[in-house]
Design an enzyme around this catalytic site. Structure first.
Site, PDB file in Angstrom:
ATOM      1  N   GLY A  16      12.646  25.391  12.777  1.00 26.29           N
ATOM      2  CA  GLY A  16      13.072  26.764  12.994  1.00 26.29           C
ATOM      3  C   GLY A  16      13.882  26.828  14.267  1.00 26.29           C
ATOM      4  O   GLY A  16      13.915  25.866  15.044  1.00 26.29           O
ATOM      5  N   GLN A  53      16.942  30.571  21.808  1.00 30.36           N
ATOM      6  CA  GLN A  53      17.003  29.138  22.121  1.00 30.36           C
ATOM      7  C   GLN A  53      18.439  28.630  22.283  1.00 30.36           C
ATOM      8  O   GLN A  53      18.644  27.522  22.774  1.00 30.36           O
ATOM      9  CB  GLN A  53      16.288  28.312  21.048  1.00 30.36           C
ATOM     10  CG  GLN A  53      14.780  28.507  21.052  1.00 30.36           C
ATOM     11  CD  GLN A  53      14.123  27.648  20.011  1.00 30.36           C
ATOM     12  OE1 GLN A  53      14.030  28.038  18.846  1.00 30.36           O
ATOM     13  NE2 GLN A  53      13.695  26.454  20.395  1.00 30.36           N
ATOM     14  N   CYS A  78       8.491  21.954  19.805  1.00 33.51           N
ATOM     15  CA  CYS A  78       9.579  22.927  19.944  1.00 33.51           C
ATOM     16  C   CYS A  78      10.832  22.202  20.416  1.00 33.51           C
ATOM     17  O   CYS A  78      10.749  21.344  21.306  1.00 33.51           O
ATOM     18  CB  CYS A  78       9.170  23.983  20.977  1.00 33.51           C
ATOM     19  SG  CYS A  78      10.419  25.243  21.262  1.00 33.51           S
ATOM     20  N   LEU A  79      11.969  22.557  19.838  1.00 36.79           N
ATOM     21  CA  LEU A  79      13.229  21.926  20.253  1.00 36.79           C
ATOM     22  C   LEU A  79      13.557  22.235  21.715  1.00 36.79           C
ATOM     23  O   LEU A  79      14.333  21.512  22.332  1.00 36.79           O
ATOM     24  CB  LEU A  79      14.379  22.399  19.358  1.00 36.79           C
ATOM     25  CG  LEU A  79      14.303  21.945  17.887  1.00 36.79           C
ATOM     26  CD1 LEU A  79      15.404  22.608  17.076  1.00 36.79           C
ATOM     27  CD2 LEU A  79      14.386  20.429  17.776  1.00 36.79           C
ATOM     28  N   HIS A 107       5.469  30.940  15.662  1.00 32.72           N
ATOM     29  CA  HIS A 107       6.150  30.204  16.731  1.00 32.72           C
ATOM     30  C   HIS A 107       7.567  30.746  16.955  1.00 32.72           C
ATOM     31  O   HIS A 107       7.968  31.019  18.087  1.00 32.72           O
ATOM     32  CB  HIS A 107       6.187  28.712  16.365  1.00 32.72           C
ATOM     33  CG  HIS A 107       6.920  27.845  17.333  1.00 32.72           C
ATOM     34  ND1 HIS A 107       6.301  26.856  18.053  1.00 32.72           N
ATOM     35  CD2 HIS A 107       8.227  27.819  17.704  1.00 32.72           C
ATOM     36  CE1 HIS A 107       7.203  26.274  18.834  1.00 32.72           C
ATOM     37  NE2 HIS A 107       8.378  26.835  18.643  1.00 32.72           N
ATOM     38  N   GLU A 108       8.314  30.937  15.855  1.00 29.06           N
ATOM     39  CA  GLU A 108       9.699  31.409  15.985  1.00 29.06           C
ATOM     40  C   GLU A 108       9.760  32.857  16.462  1.00 29.06           C
ATOM     41  O   GLU A 108      10.591  33.205  17.302  1.00 29.06           O
ATOM     42  CB  GLU A 108      10.459  31.246  14.661  1.00 29.06           C
ATOM     43  CG  GLU A 108      10.684  29.817  14.228  1.00 29.06           C
ATOM     44  CD  GLU A 108      11.193  28.895  15.331  1.00 29.06           C
ATOM     45  OE1 GLU A 108      12.024  29.324  16.167  1.00 29.06           O
ATOM     46  OE2 GLU A 108      10.755  27.744  15.379  1.00 29.06           O
ATOM     47  N   HIS A 133       9.421  33.288  20.173  1.00 29.45           N
ATOM     48  CA  HIS A 133      10.632  33.026  20.968  1.00 29.45           C
ATOM     49  C   HIS A 133      11.413  34.323  21.234  1.00 29.45           C
ATOM     50  O   HIS A 133      12.055  34.453  22.274  1.00 29.45           O
ATOM     51  CB  HIS A 133      11.559  32.046  20.247  1.00 29.45           C
ATOM     52  CG  HIS A 133      11.199  30.600  20.451  1.00 29.45           C
ATOM     53  ND1 HIS A 133      11.126  30.017  21.696  1.00 29.45           N
ATOM     54  CD2 HIS A 133      10.916  29.611  19.565  1.00 29.45           C
ATOM     55  CE1 HIS A 133      10.806  28.740  21.568  1.00 29.45           C
ATOM     56  NE2 HIS A 133      10.671  28.459  20.289  1.00 29.45           N
TER      57      HIS A 133
HETATM   58 NI    NI Z   1      10.303  26.590  19.453  1.00 31.80          NI
END
Ligand code: NI
Length: 216
Positions: free
Chosen positions: A74, A79, A127-128, A169-170, A173
């Protein structure tokens, strides 16, 4: 005019080297990393009348391109340092998360989550924006998500189990939250290599039982 004006159908701008027209191209954006203040911004709602605009549609295309390039499950607009309430989720035999059940590409605009149970599952996340790490987070295993899709249509669906955690999670953000904020036990933080060596096997079995119980 046979090209759609919608960028999502026009991923590549040139055909055999000939510039046919000013076709837009998706761009892989830079994913900002933990510590960057952009990740801590509370994102602004998108004006629903603007969802079909070229700006929002190309932002969505860029998010998709960027997420797939990085093998993410995601990606939220915050981000890539865009403070708008847009996130995308897609799990398709993901090499970063081989144990995650698949989720078809989902674009969520102004999403809202409602927890449907008091239950919580404790799962490893990555997480990226937090490279090379995993940590355990409590997530609600049954949620209602409401928002808009990229066509500006209202969407509403229930997500369960591991997939519900991915959505939470997304959505976090968009409120400036990173999974590390949600860790009740900071000692579960691990690099991916140490995770693979010490915890992944056990977690895979946990995922299997979660999927068995919740269906995803
Ligand atoms: Ni993340």
């Amino acid at each position: 005019f046979f090209f759609s004006s919608r960028r999502r159908h026009t991923r590549y701008g040139t055909v055999t080297g000939v510039q046919t027209c000013a076709l837009p191209i998706s761009v892989i954006r830079k994913i900002v990393q933990i510590g960057n203040p952009a990740l801590r911004q509370i994102a602004d709602s998108v004006d629903v009348n603007q969802i079909q605009s070229d700006e929002i549609q190309s932002l969505i295309d860029d998010l998709i391109e960027t997420m797939r390039d990085a093998n993410g499950a995601g990606l939220a607009a915050t981000q890539i340092a865009v403070p708008l309430r847009i996130c995308i989720i897609e799990v398709n035999k993901n090499p970063r998360y081989p144990y995650k059940p698949d989720i078809p590409l989902t674009v969520l605009i102004n999403p809202k989550v409602t927890f449907l149970t008091e239950e919580r599952i404790n799962v490893y996340e990555g997480c990226l924006s937090v490279p090379n790490m995993r940590g355990q987070v409590d997530r609600c295993p049954e949620i209602l998500i409401e928002g808009f899709d990229r066509d500006g249509q209202e969407v509403s669906f229930i997500s369960k189990g591991i997939s519900a955690g991915t959505f939470q999670h997304e959505l976090d953000h968009l409120d400036g939250l990173i999974y590390t904020d949600r860790m009740s036990d900071a000692s579960s933080l691990t690099t991916i290599d140490e995770f693979a060596e010490h915890y992944e096997e056990k977690f895979k079995n946990q995922v299997i039982s979660i999927v068995k119980k919740y269906g995803s």
